[in-house]
Design a protein around this motif. Structure first.
Motif, mmCIF file in Angstrom:
data_model
loop_
_atom_site.group_PDB
_atom_site.id
_atom_site.type_symbol
_atom_site.label_atom_id
_atom_site.label_comp_id
_atom_site.label_asym_id
_atom_site.label_seq_id
_atom_site.Cartn_x
_atom_site.Cartn_y
_atom_site.Cartn_z
ATOM 1 N N ASP A 105 46.372 42.363 35.519
ATOM 2 C CA ASP A 105 45.135 42.426 36.325
ATOM 3 C C ASP A 105 43.965 42.829 35.233
ATOM 4 N N VAL A 135 35.930 36.916 39.232
ATOM 5 C CA VAL A 135 36.633 35.849 38.294
ATOM 6 C C VAL A 135 36.627 36.326 36.882
ATOM 7 N N ARG A 175 40.784 38.022 33.466
ATOM 8 C CA ARG A 175 41.956 38.842 33.881
ATOM 9 C C ARG A 175 43.284 38.007 33.084
ATOM 10 N N GLN A 178 45.682 35.883 35.487
ATOM 11 C CA GLN A 178 44.819 34.683 35.937
ATOM 12 C C GLN A 178 44.488 33.630 34.926
ATOM 13 N N ARG A 181 47.864 31.785 33.990
ATOM 14 C CA ARG A 181 48.334 30.639 34.890
ATOM 15 C C ARG A 181 47.308 29.549 34.863
ATOM 16 N N ALA A 182 45.939 29.777 34.538
ATOM 17 C CA ALA A 182 45.061 28.743 34.566
ATOM 18 C C ALA A 182 45.498 27.671 33.285
ATOM 19 N N MET A 200 39.804 27.815 33.869
ATOM 20 C CA MET A 200 39.615 28.658 35.420
ATOM 21 C C MET A 200 39.051 27.668 36.513
ATOM 22 N N GLN A 203 40.984 25.498 38.472
ATOM 23 C CA GLN A 203 41.702 26.275 39.524
ATOM 24 C C GLN A 203 40.761 26.648 40.720
ATOM 25 N N MET A 205 37.822 28.147 40.509
ATOM 26 C CA MET A 205 37.066 29.471 40.330
ATOM 27 C C MET A 205 35.768 29.145 39.542
#
Length: 240
Positions: A105, A135, A175, A178, A181-182, A200, A203, A205
């Protein structure tokens, strides 16, 4: 006293695996000399001289023979790893190569290797405002020119409204987990993202736009390089 381990500080990933074909040089543009140092050295100094940045991971092409082997700049660690064919692959490799102390994080920066003229004030504003956003954030500049839409024959089909349009710059601040994963989701979907914010956005965001200076230029052509050299010389002349 807390038993929680100390955080690693803000790290930055610098994708430098590109060939810079549009630059028109046999030498990758990130290694072209400017004022006695490779372009990449200027970029890393701009990042690592900032007190809020703890270190950098430089992502290199597998066959890179030009990297000078820097292990620290401005007294801060420089790590390196091997990148991939696409930008997203290189950034993912950089995320994986971060020190273990950088938590999932924690925020990380991603900055173009060919953007050597980053202002410390812009970086401070990005970090301060981006860390307060759920975000993250990117440096960007409002579009000020009139935009024309071209037809297939090269004629003008219309004028596009420029309100609410921004040019995406770097660094971009997200982060660690995040962002990973994006980028993985975009790769798995066969989408070639052109910056981290695009991944991002896919996703759902909405990264924050932080206005940055217009001279945070990306070196794409020899003319860009000459302009950066001019900026460097102007600073030297302005020094007492």
């Amino acid at each position: 006293m807390s038993s929680e381990p100390a955080r690693a500080g803000l790290w930055t990933i610098v994708p430098a695996a590109g060939r810079g074909a549009r630059f028109g040089s046999d030498l990758p543009k990130q290694y072209v000399d400017v004022a006695g140092a490779p372009l990449l050295a200027h970029t890393l100094r701009a990042l690592l001289s900032h007190p809020g940045v703890a270190g950098a991971v430089v992502v290199l092409a597998a066959d890179d023979v030009h990297f000078p082997g820097w292990q620290d700049i401005a007294g801060k660690p420089v790590l390196r790893c091997e990148g991939g064919d696409a930008r997203a692959d290189s950034v993912l490799a950089g995320l994986a190569a971060l020190p273990d102390a950088v938590r999932p994080d924690d925020f990380v920066l991603v900055h173009d290797a060919a953007r050597p003229n980053l202002a410390a004030s812009d970086l401070s504003a990005l970090v301060e405002r981006g860390r307060d956003d759920p975000v993250g954030a990117i440096l960007a500049a409002p579009v000020r020119d009139t935009l024309k839409r071209a037809g297939d024959d090269g004629g003008i089909d219309g004028t596009e409204p420029r309100e609410r349009l921004w040019r995406a710059l770097t660094p971009q601040l997200f982060r660690r987990l995040q962002l990973a994963r994006a980028l993985e989701a975009a790769r798995d979907a066969g989408i070639a993202v052109t910056d981290e914010a695009m991944a991002m956005e896919r996703q759902g965001m909405r990264p924050l736009l932080v206005e940055g200076r217009e001279d945070n230029l990306k070196i794409t052509t020899p003319a860009d390089l000459r302009y950066f050299d001019y900026l460097l010389r102007s600073r030297t002349l302005d020094m007492p």
